[in-house]
Design a protein around this motif. Structure first.
Motif, PDB file in Angstrom:
ATOM      1  N   MET A  41      10.864  -5.243  -9.206  1.00  0.00           N
ATOM      2  CA  MET A  41      10.732  -5.755  -8.070  1.00  0.00           C
ATOM      3  C   MET A  41       9.241  -6.001  -7.422  1.00  0.00           C
ATOM      4  SD  MET A  41      12.940  -3.400  -5.248  1.00  0.00           S
ATOM      5  CE  MET A  41      12.388  -4.466  -3.766  1.00  0.00           C
ATOM      6  N   VAL A  42       8.405  -5.225  -8.020  1.00  0.00           N
ATOM      7  CA  VAL A  42       6.790  -5.426  -7.611  1.00  0.00           C
ATOM      8  C   VAL A  42       6.426  -6.620  -8.684  1.00  0.00           C
ATOM      9  CG1 VAL A  42       4.619  -4.344  -8.088  1.00  0.00           C
ATOM     10  CG2 VAL A  42       6.560  -3.187  -6.999  1.00  0.00           C
ATOM     11  N   VAL A  63      -4.075  -5.809  -4.862  1.00  0.00           N
ATOM     12  CA  VAL A  63      -3.273  -4.464  -4.407  1.00  0.00           C
ATOM     13  C   VAL A  63      -2.078  -4.463  -5.345  1.00  0.00           C
ATOM     14  CG1 VAL A  63      -2.122  -3.308  -2.369  1.00  0.00           C
ATOM     15  CG2 VAL A  63      -4.584  -4.369  -2.277  1.00  0.00           C
ATOM     16  N   THR A  64      -1.263  -5.430  -5.369  1.00  0.00           N
ATOM     17  CA  THR A  64       0.043  -5.523  -6.023  1.00  0.00           C
ATOM     18  C   THR A  64      -0.094  -4.890  -7.363  1.00  0.00           C
ATOM     19  OG1 THR A  64       0.899  -7.213  -4.448  1.00  0.00           O
ATOM     20  CG2 THR A  64       2.114  -6.798  -6.472  1.00  0.00           C
ATOM     21  N   GLN A  65      -1.240  -5.633  -8.027  1.00  0.00           N
ATOM     22  CA  GLN A  65      -1.589  -5.158  -9.270  1.00  0.00           C
ATOM     23  C   GLN A  65      -1.777  -3.693  -9.510  1.00  0.00           C
ATOM     24  OE1 GLN A  65      -0.867  -7.293 -12.019  1.00  0.00           O
ATOM     25  NE2 GLN A  65      -0.875  -5.472 -13.010  1.00  0.00           N
ATOM     26  N   LEU A  66      -2.238  -3.204  -8.740  1.00  0.00           N
ATOM     27  CA  LEU A  66      -2.747  -1.840  -8.493  1.00  0.00           C
ATOM     28  C   LEU A  66      -1.521  -0.897  -8.664  1.00  0.00           C
ATOM     29  CD1 LEU A  66      -6.084  -1.445  -6.185  1.00  0.00           C
ATOM     30  CD2 LEU A  66      -5.834  -0.929  -8.586  1.00  0.00           C
ATOM     31  N   VAL A  67      -0.645  -1.378  -7.526  1.00  0.00           N
ATOM     32  CA  VAL A  67       0.742  -0.589  -7.344  1.00  0.00           C
ATOM     33  C   VAL A  67       1.356  -0.727  -8.643  1.00  0.00           C
ATOM     34  CG1 VAL A  67       2.926  -0.566  -6.178  1.00  0.00           C
ATOM     35  CG2 VAL A  67       0.867  -0.873  -4.916  1.00  0.00           C
ATOM     36  N   LEU A  68       1.507  -1.980  -9.445  1.00  0.00           N
ATOM     37  CA  LEU A  68       2.292  -2.028 -10.506  1.00  0.00           C
ATOM     38  C   LEU A  68       1.719  -1.202 -11.521  1.00  0.00           C
ATOM     39  CD1 LEU A  68       4.641  -3.793 -12.037  1.00  0.00           C
ATOM     40  CD2 LEU A  68       2.827  -5.608 -12.502  1.00  0.00           C
ATOM     41  N   ASN A  69       0.393  -1.112 -11.686  1.00  0.00           N
ATOM     42  CA  ASN A  69      -0.267  -0.227 -12.784  1.00  0.00           C
ATOM     43  C   ASN A  69       0.159   1.232 -12.543  1.00  0.00           C
ATOM     44  OD1 ASN A  69      -1.609  -2.657 -13.641  1.00  0.00           O
ATOM     45  ND2 ASN A  69      -3.576  -2.191 -13.029  1.00  0.00           N
ATOM     46  N   GLY A 128       6.284   2.786  -0.220  1.00  0.00           N
ATOM     47  CA  GLY A 128       5.332   3.329   0.869  1.00  0.00           C
ATOM     48  C   GLY A 128       4.409   4.182   0.702  1.00  0.00           C
ATOM     49  N   ALA A 129       4.961   5.310   0.105  1.00  0.00           N
ATOM     50  CA  ALA A 129       4.064   6.590  -0.335  1.00  0.00           C
ATOM     51  C   ALA A 129       2.962   6.045  -1.315  1.00  0.00           C
ATOM     52  CB  ALA A 129       4.781   7.446  -0.910  1.00  0.00           C
ATOM     53  N   MET A 130       3.373   5.145  -2.288  1.00  0.00           N
ATOM     54  CA  MET A 130       2.146   4.747  -3.179  1.00  0.00           C
ATOM     55  C   MET A 130       1.197   3.895  -2.438  1.00  0.00           C
ATOM     56  SD  MET A 130       3.979   3.304  -6.565  1.00  0.00           S
ATOM     57  CE  MET A 130       4.696   4.517  -7.672  1.00  0.00           C
ATOM     58  N   VAL A 131       1.680   2.869  -1.523  1.00  0.00           N
ATOM     59  CA  VAL A 131       0.855   2.293  -0.848  1.00  0.00           C
ATOM     60  C   VAL A 131      -0.092   3.071  -0.139  1.00  0.00           C
ATOM     61  CG1 VAL A 131       0.425   0.201   0.802  1.00  0.00           C
ATOM     62  CG2 VAL A 131       2.062   0.038  -1.046  1.00  0.00           C
ATOM     63  N   THR A 132       0.294   4.087   0.694  1.00  0.00           N
ATOM     64  CA  THR A 132      -0.232   4.880   1.471  1.00  0.00           C
ATOM     65  C   THR A 132      -1.410   5.804   0.848  1.00  0.00           C
ATOM     66  OG1 THR A 132       1.452   5.157   3.077  1.00  0.00           O
ATOM     67  CG2 THR A 132      -0.351   6.943   3.352  1.00  0.00           C
ATOM     68  N   GLU A 133      -0.864   6.201  -0.405  1.00  0.00           N
ATOM     69  CA  GLU A 133      -1.930   6.925  -1.235  1.00  0.00           C
ATOM     70  C   GLU A 133      -3.027   6.056  -1.711  1.00  0.00           C
ATOM     71  OE1 GLU A 133      -1.471   8.728  -5.737  1.00  0.00           O
ATOM     72  OE2 GLU A 133      -0.077   9.437  -4.104  1.00  0.00           O
TER      73      GLU A 133
END
Length: 143
Positions: A41-42, A63-69, A128-133
């Protein structure tokens, strides 16, 4: 002829000790399914952002790349743990809004099914938890 619950009891008594997956191993299977779908999805979202002409395209991409990593690191650690426990998974089928996966754990074969809605809800909570962190980490670095 045996009733279903009696068949399960019979099977448990006559299978070799230690082959049935533990609750922790079932959790690994579930987490693996959730993280793989999160990653897909990401990645799709990252492609969509790349094609957009949005004003904050670079910010969203970063930001999306950081979440994907982060997802990739968690998935890699999870796969290493599964390999250590001799736990393998394959996609089985999709039927009636349920995704089925076949897994093998120390010779014990079974299917794991998860409803699409439950998967989406779990992905939403985890993202949501990942983005908040991630935001709290960025905020700490900025201060």
């Amino acid at each position: 002829m045996l009733l279903t619950e009696h068949q399960e009891q019979y099977d448990r008594r006559h299978e070799p000790a230690g082959t049935r997956p533990t609750a922790e191993e079932f959790t690994l299977v579930r987490d693996s399914v959730v993280l793989k779908n999160m990653q897909i999805m990401v990645e799709r979202s990252l492609e969509e952002i790349g094609l957009s002409s949005h004003l904050f395209k670079k910010l969203y991409t970063a930001v999306t790349q950081l979440v994907l990593n982060r997802i990739s690191r968690e998935l890699y650690a999870l796969q290493r743990e599964m390999k250590k426990r001799n736990l393998r998974m394959t996609t089985d089928e999709q039927a009636d809004n349920v995704l089925y996966y076949r897994f093998i754990c120390r010779g014990y074969e079974d299917r794991f099914g998860i409803m699409r809605e439950a998967l989406r809800a779990e992905i939403s909570v985890r993202l949501g938890a990942m983005v908040t962190e991630l935001l709290s980490e960025l905020k700490q670095k900025a201060d």
